[in-house]
Design a protein around this motif. Sequence first.
Motif, PDB file in Angstrom:
ATOM      1  N   ASN A   1      -1.076   1.672   3.710  1.00  0.00           N
ATOM      2  CA  ASN A   1      -1.201   2.807   2.994  1.00  0.00           C
ATOM      3  C   ASN A   1       0.034   3.551   3.037  1.00  0.00           C
ATOM      4  O   ASN A   1       0.506   4.261   2.006  1.00  0.00           O
ATOM      5  CB  ASN A   1      -2.213   3.760   3.742  1.00  0.00           C
ATOM      6  CG  ASN A   1      -3.823   3.189   3.357  1.00  0.00           C
ATOM      7  OD1 ASN A   1      -3.696   2.429   2.201  1.00  0.00           O
ATOM      8  ND2 ASN A   1      -4.689   3.326   4.129  1.00  0.00           N
ATOM      9  N   ASP A   2       1.062   3.505   4.034  1.00  0.00           N
ATOM     10  CA  ASP A   2       2.189   4.243   4.219  1.00  0.00           C
ATOM     11  C   ASP A   2       3.086   3.457   2.926  1.00  0.00           C
ATOM     12  O   ASP A   2       3.861   4.288   2.193  1.00  0.00           O
ATOM     13  CB  ASP A   2       2.925   4.017   5.423  1.00  0.00           C
ATOM     14  CG  ASP A   2       2.696   5.239   6.311  1.00  0.00           C
ATOM     15  OD1 ASP A   2       1.857   6.169   6.032  1.00  0.00           O
ATOM     16  OD2 ASP A   2       2.802   5.268   7.568  1.00  0.00           O
ATOM     17  N   GLY A   3       2.836   2.260   2.755  1.00  0.00           N
ATOM     18  CA  GLY A   3       3.754   1.466   1.817  1.00  0.00           C
ATOM     19  C   GLY A   3       3.211   2.096   0.414  1.00  0.00           C
ATOM     20  O   GLY A   3       4.199   2.318  -0.501  1.00  0.00           O
ATOM     21  N   MET A   4       2.121   2.326   0.254  1.00  0.00           N
ATOM     22  CA  MET A   4       1.565   2.687  -1.131  1.00  0.00           C
ATOM     23  C   MET A   4       2.187   4.008  -1.514  1.00  0.00           C
ATOM     24  O   MET A   4       2.319   4.553  -2.564  1.00  0.00           O
ATOM     25  CB  MET A   4       0.209   2.837  -1.116  1.00  0.00           C
ATOM     26  CG  MET A   4      -0.619   1.363  -1.448  1.00  0.00           C
ATOM     27  SD  MET A   4      -2.299   1.305  -2.123  1.00  0.00           S
ATOM     28  CE  MET A   4      -3.114   2.573  -1.348  1.00  0.00           C
ATOM     29  N   ILE A   5       1.856   5.032  -0.499  1.00  0.00           N
ATOM     30  CA  ILE A   5       2.563   6.416  -0.470  1.00  0.00           C
ATOM     31  C   ILE A   5       4.032   6.257  -0.643  1.00  0.00           C
ATOM     32  O   ILE A   5       4.616   7.145  -1.802  1.00  0.00           O
ATOM     33  CB  ILE A   5       2.311   7.220   0.857  1.00  0.00           C
ATOM     34  CG1 ILE A   5       0.758   7.376   0.972  1.00  0.00           C
ATOM     35  CG2 ILE A   5       2.916   8.593   0.738  1.00  0.00           C
ATOM     36  CD1 ILE A   5       0.344   7.739   2.398  1.00  0.00           C
ATOM     37  N   LYS A   6       4.929   5.463  -0.062  1.00  0.00           N
ATOM     38  CA  LYS A   6       6.367   5.255  -0.472  1.00  0.00           C
ATOM     39  C   LYS A   6       6.573   4.671  -1.921  1.00  0.00           C
ATOM     40  O   LYS A   6       7.366   5.204  -2.608  1.00  0.00           O
ATOM     41  CB  LYS A   6       6.811   4.464   0.389  1.00  0.00           C
ATOM     42  CG  LYS A   6       7.257   4.970   1.898  1.00  0.00           C
ATOM     43  CD  LYS A   6       7.939   4.023   2.766  1.00  0.00           C
ATOM     44  CE  LYS A   6       9.335   3.675   2.422  1.00  0.00           C
ATOM     45  NZ  LYS A   6       9.933   2.794   3.207  1.00  0.00           N
ATOM     46  N   THR A   7       5.610   4.118  -2.391  1.00  0.00           N
ATOM     47  CA  THR A   7       5.676   3.434  -3.748  1.00  0.00           C
ATOM     48  C   THR A   7       5.386   4.435  -4.841  1.00  0.00           C
ATOM     49  O   THR A   7       6.190   4.602  -5.762  1.00  0.00           O
ATOM     50  CB  THR A   7       4.785   2.481  -4.092  1.00  0.00           C
ATOM     51  OG1 THR A   7       4.942   1.175  -3.169  1.00  0.00           O
ATOM     52  CG2 THR A   7       4.643   1.898  -5.233  1.00  0.00           C
ATOM     53  N   ALA A   8       4.447   5.302  -4.399  1.00  0.00           N
ATOM     54  CA  ALA A   8       4.451   6.467  -5.353  1.00  0.00           C
ATOM     55  C   ALA A   8       5.361   7.554  -5.336  1.00  0.00           C
ATOM     56  O   ALA A   8       5.712   7.980  -6.130  1.00  0.00           O
ATOM     57  CB  ALA A   8       3.029   7.411  -4.761  1.00  0.00           C
ATOM     58  N   ARG A   9       6.147   7.832  -4.202  1.00  0.00           N
ATOM     59  CA  ARG A   9       7.149   8.843  -4.091  1.00  0.00           C
ATOM     60  C   ARG A   9       8.296   7.993  -4.928  1.00  0.00           C
ATOM     61  O   ARG A   9       9.017   8.738  -5.853  1.00  0.00           O
ATOM     62  CB  ARG A   9       7.537   8.995  -2.908  1.00  0.00           C
ATOM     63  CG  ARG A   9       6.729   9.494  -1.756  1.00  0.00           C
ATOM     64  CD  ARG A   9       6.975  11.263  -2.027  1.00  0.00           C
ATOM     65  NE  ARG A   9       6.234  11.999  -1.050  1.00  0.00           N
ATOM     66  CZ  ARG A   9       6.520  12.565   0.105  1.00  0.00           C
ATOM     67  NH1 ARG A   9       7.863  12.248   0.367  1.00  0.00           N
ATOM     68  NH2 ARG A   9       5.523  13.293   0.654  1.00  0.00           N
ATOM     69  N   ARG A  10       8.462   6.867  -4.792  1.00  0.00           N
ATOM     70  CA  ARG A  10       9.733   6.028  -5.661  1.00  0.00           C
ATOM     71  C   ARG A  10       9.123   6.107  -7.215  1.00  0.00           C
ATOM     72  O   ARG A  10      10.239   6.288  -8.116  1.00  0.00           O
ATOM     73  CB  ARG A  10       9.473   4.703  -5.265  1.00  0.00           C
ATOM     74  CG  ARG A  10      10.724   3.780  -5.501  1.00  0.00           C
ATOM     75  CD  ARG A  10      11.844   4.144  -4.455  1.00  0.00           C
ATOM     76  NE  ARG A  10      12.926   3.096  -4.671  1.00  0.00           N
ATOM     77  CZ  ARG A  10      14.067   3.066  -3.910  1.00  0.00           C
ATOM     78  NH1 ARG A  10      14.023   3.639  -2.828  1.00  0.00           N
ATOM     79  NH2 ARG A  10      14.876   1.985  -4.110  1.00  0.00           N
ATOM     80  N   PHE A  11       8.089   6.104  -7.359  1.00  0.00           N
ATOM     81  CA  PHE A  11       7.569   6.208  -8.696  1.00  0.00           C
ATOM     82  C   PHE A  11       7.854   7.648  -9.342  1.00  0.00           C
ATOM     83  O   PHE A  11       8.276   7.919 -10.615  1.00  0.00           O
ATOM     84  CB  PHE A  11       6.003   5.767  -8.871  1.00  0.00           C
ATOM     85  CG  PHE A  11       5.465   5.902 -10.476  1.00  0.00           C
ATOM     86  CD1 PHE A  11       5.992   5.108 -11.491  1.00  0.00           C
ATOM     87  CD2 PHE A  11       4.635   7.155 -10.642  1.00  0.00           C
ATOM     88  CE1 PHE A  11       5.503   5.363 -12.838  1.00  0.00           C
ATOM     89  CE2 PHE A  11       4.252   7.202 -11.978  1.00  0.00           C
ATOM     90  CZ  PHE A  11       4.520   6.249 -12.967  1.00  0.00           C
ATOM     91  N   GLY A  12       7.793   8.478  -8.342  1.00  0.00           N
ATOM     92  CA  GLY A  12       7.874   9.916  -8.776  1.00  0.00           C
ATOM     93  C   GLY A  12       9.393  10.366  -9.276  1.00  0.00           C
ATOM     94  O   GLY A  12       9.914  11.226  -9.779  1.00  0.00           O
ATOM     95  N   HIS A  13      10.221   9.526  -8.592  1.00  0.00           N
ATOM     96  CA  HIS A  13      11.595   9.732  -8.735  1.00  0.00           C
ATOM     97  C   HIS A  13      12.019   8.824 -10.348  1.00  0.00           C
ATOM     98  O   HIS A  13      12.769   9.141 -10.893  1.00  0.00           O
ATOM     99  CB  HIS A  13      12.397   9.082  -7.619  1.00  0.00           C
ATOM    100  CG  HIS A  13      12.709   9.973  -6.643  1.00  0.00           C
ATOM    101  ND1 HIS A  13      13.775  10.845  -6.247  1.00  0.00           N
ATOM    102  CD2 HIS A  13      11.733  10.247  -5.746  1.00  0.00           C
ATOM    103  CE1 HIS A  13      13.658  11.543  -5.238  1.00  0.00           C
ATOM    104  NE2 HIS A  13      12.495  11.274  -4.577  1.00  0.00           N
ATOM    105  N   ALA A  14      11.347   7.769 -10.261  1.00  0.00           N
ATOM    106  CA  ALA A  14      11.429   7.291 -11.563  1.00  0.00           C
ATOM    107  C   ALA A  14      11.009   7.624 -12.742  1.00  0.00           C
ATOM    108  O   ALA A  14      11.603   7.329 -13.952  1.00  0.00           O
ATOM    109  CB  ALA A  14      11.051   5.464 -11.531  1.00  0.00           C
ATOM    110  N   GLN A  15       9.885   8.266 -12.621  1.00  0.00           N
ATOM    111  CA  GLN A  15       9.099   8.854 -13.721  1.00  0.00           C
ATOM    112  C   GLN A  15       9.082  10.446 -13.313  1.00  0.00           C
ATOM    113  O   GLN A  15       7.834  10.905 -13.062  1.00  0.00           O
ATOM    114  CB  GLN A  15       7.858   8.407 -14.078  1.00  0.00           C
ATOM    115  CG  GLN A  15       7.901   6.791 -14.321  1.00  0.00           C
ATOM    116  CD  GLN A  15       8.233   6.574 -15.742  1.00  0.00           C
ATOM    117  OE1 GLN A  15       7.249   6.912 -16.593  1.00  0.00           O
ATOM    118  NE2 GLN A  15       9.279   6.520 -16.199  1.00  0.00           N
ATOM    119  N   PRO A  16      10.065  11.352 -13.269  1.00  0.00           N
ATOM    120  CA  PRO A  16      10.053  12.755 -12.911  1.00  0.00           C
ATOM    121  C   PRO A  16       9.176  13.395 -13.692  1.00  0.00           C
ATOM    122  O   PRO A  16       8.898  13.204 -15.034  1.00  0.00           O
ATOM    123  CB  PRO A  16      11.523  12.918 -12.730  1.00  0.00           C
ATOM    124  CG  PRO A  16      12.117  12.126 -13.617  1.00  0.00           C
ATOM    125  CD  PRO A  16      11.253  10.992 -13.676  1.00  0.00           C
TER     126      PRO A  16
END
Length: 412
Positions: free
Chosen positions: A108-123
């Motif tokens: 789940n931590d990995g999924m949360i990090k993926t969301a954060r990374r996506f939020g940088h790619a799609q701000p």
Amino acid sequence: MSTAADFQNYVLPTYGRFPIVPVKGSGAYLWDDAGKKYLDFCTGIAVCSIGHCHPALTAAITQQAAELLHVSNLYQIPQQAKLARSIVEDHVKIPGKIFFSNSGAEANDGMIKTARRFGHAQPQADGTPRFEVITFSQSFHGRTLGSMAATAQAKIQEGFSPLLPGFRYAPFNDVDTLHAALSPNTVALMLEPIQGEGGVNVATPEFLRAAAKLAQEHNLLLMFDEVQAGFGRCGHAMAWRALAPEIEPDCISWAKGMGGGFPIGCFWVSDRKINDSTTLSSVMGPGSHGSTYGGTPLACAASQAVLDVILKENLADHAVAMEKQIRLRFQEWQQHLFTSVKGMGLLLGLSIRPDAVTPAEGKTPAQTLVARFMEQGLLTVPAGPDVVRLLPPLNVTAAEIDEAFAKMNAAL
């Protein structure tokens, strides 16, 4: 010294442990150090999905342990590649990539990090990265700092403030309030299709569809936590498909039953395109995440054996048949403490009638009943204060279900 004394003297008291010492297991049964036999409808909290010491799992661990236990993820691990292919092609059946961890909280931590990374790619439109994940009341996503902050239960978070920022909580199964929970910072929705720890609460198809629609309309990730519910536990390889099969999530996490008792977890990220040249799975590139022990040859060989048994023996379908058996026995049961059976497949909860149980000192009604069942040789587990969970192995028999009800009846 006794085991109890060693625990008191040397182990942090982070668990309210029951006073039994399991030493041997076979199928749906455990034996303690005094030789007492228990019918196990806890199974390590939905972990021992094919029972204790299944021959296929034992053989896989034994063979792999004699060949290679561990190498670094700096190298290509064939057992890991094979397991990832199996999960994607045989279970998820949507193109994507897997990251292996050791537990559900890590996944789940990995999924949360993926969301954060996506939020940088799609701000946001002004270039501000999005970071906020919406989770839901009575959820449980783990006890690391990240997964605990995602868990919308105050009792889990008590004494650990300040929590990791970036989470908002919304009511579970409430379609009307879902849109109101969004903010400009929102990047993902994260939910359990069937909540285990929170009380065995099943998401409605309407709620899942509303979440999927909202995610599509607002460019959010739809992330499913199937740590407890996945890989056949709820009557389908993927729990969400038992409720709204047309939905395609962006990320899914698993652990527990996928290893049959061996520690392993993972999360999947979709290969869908987020722009003309970039897939979602590619946002987690080299250096973005890692795990020393995630996806070892031994862990992957064990998990492969478990998932093969689940598929070859059609244990997801068997879970549906055994759910019907449990519901039938419940209807026939002459008792006054439980009002209903909640859940799906073999992730089920018995709802305790309000004020029907006088709790033991310092215990909830559910803990009190679990202890009574244990005295009769049946292992169950609470799900919140007023639900007793039934989590038998996926290959449980009808005779073992009848035995469980006999033991519960004797306890009551």
